[in-house]
Design an enzyme around this catalytic site. Structure first.
Site, mmCIF file in Angstrom:
data_model
loop_
_atom_site.group_PDB
_atom_site.id
_atom_site.type_symbol
_atom_site.label_atom_id
_atom_site.label_comp_id
_atom_site.label_asym_id
_atom_site.label_seq_id
_atom_site.Cartn_x
_atom_site.Cartn_y
_atom_site.Cartn_z
ATOM 1 C CB SER A 6 36.109 -5.790 -26.324
ATOM 2 O OG SER A 6 35.600 -6.938 -26.942
ATOM 3 N N GLY A 66 37.227 -10.446 -30.495
ATOM 4 C CA GLY A 66 38.253 -11.080 -31.321
ATOM 5 C C GLY A 66 38.963 -10.031 -32.164
ATOM 6 C CG LEU A 67 43.077 -10.717 -33.317
ATOM 7 C CD1 LEU A 67 44.054 -11.662 -34.002
ATOM 8 C CD2 LEU A 67 43.817 -9.492 -32.783
ATOM 9 C CB SER A 68 40.447 -6.078 -37.043
ATOM 10 O OG SER A 68 39.894 -5.572 -38.236
ATOM 11 N N GLY A 69 38.737 -8.678 -38.403
ATOM 12 C CA GLY A 69 38.754 -9.654 -39.486
ATOM 13 C C GLY A 69 38.539 -11.090 -39.049
ATOM 14 C CB SER A 70 38.334 -12.727 -35.744
ATOM 15 O OG SER A 70 37.423 -11.874 -35.065
ATOM 16 N N GLY A 71 35.771 -12.321 -37.904
ATOM 17 C CA GLY A 71 34.418 -12.770 -38.248
ATOM 18 C C GLY A 71 33.379 -12.446 -37.193
ATOM 19 C CE LYS A 72 35.468 -8.088 -33.508
ATOM 20 N NZ LYS A 72 36.510 -8.265 -34.532
ATOM 21 C CB SER A 73 30.552 -7.828 -37.982
ATOM 22 O OG SER A 73 31.126 -6.814 -37.189
#
Length: 199
Positions: free
Chosen positions: A108, A34-41
């Site tokens: 990615s 997902g985009l940076s800041g989307s909450g992946k981590s």
């Protein structure tokens, strides 16, 4: 495969099946994209904690953390991004072989790269989780200030601004982090894994 003729593949004494049997669960890749800041981590770590409380062995590979070590020599050009994902795919494959669940949190952006990782492992060993969040929401909750730097031209090739993010074509899961709490998102992931008989 390597072109070096001086190398020989060495088979392991202990198999993936034996490791899985010892751990008491299956092993696979949970690939959060997902985009940076989307909450992946955030979602990957919260899911890891939920799995850990069930005594399911797992490990999180985080995009930023990996760039401090294994991939510290890579930049953010399209070629370097591809190599970044290739390396993570190979490391993730090792975790699957070790009998653990590996959760990866990487932007990615290119579908082709994710497909190549999927092809490294067997069926049902790659679960793509699209962490979907509108660009405007990602920019609003930008704790590192990266979007502002990208808008001001201080960061080049930033995904979503001057570099493309290809939405996943057919992910196993789509989690809309702007609509649900972290806890609700974790439940969605765990529910999928249960229904797919992966845990």
């Amino acid at each position: 495969m390597t072109n070096n003729k001086n190398l020989t593949w060495h088979d392991y004494t202990i198999t993936k099946k034996q490791r899985r049997n010892q751990n008491g669960h299956k092993s696979f890749i949970l690939w959060f994209t997902g985009l940076s800041g989307s909450g992946k981590s955030t979602l990957a770590n919260a899911t890891a904690k939920a799995l850990f409380t069930r005594e399911i062995r797992n490990y999180v590979l985080d995009g930023d953390n990996i760039r401090f070590g294994l991939n510290k020599n890579l930049g953010f050009s399209e070629e370097d991004r591809k190599e970044n994902i290739r390396r993570i795919g190979e490391v993730s494959k090792l975790f699957v072989d070790s009998g653990q669940i590996v959760l990866t949190a990487f932007i990615s952006p290119f579908q082709k790269d994710k497909n190549q990782v999927r092809q490294l492992v067997e069926q049902k060993e790659f679960v793509e989780v699209y962490v979907k969040c509108p660009l405007a929401e990602c920019e609003k909750g930008d704790p590192k200030g990266l979007y502002q730097k990208a808008r001001n031209g201080k960061i080049k090739n930033f995904t979503g601004i001057d570099s493309l993010y290809e939405e996943p074509i057919n992910p196993e899961l789509v989690i809309e982090t702007n609509r649900y709490s972290v806890e609700e998102c974790v439940v969605q992931v765990i529910t999928y894994l249960e229904k797919a008989q992966l845990i």
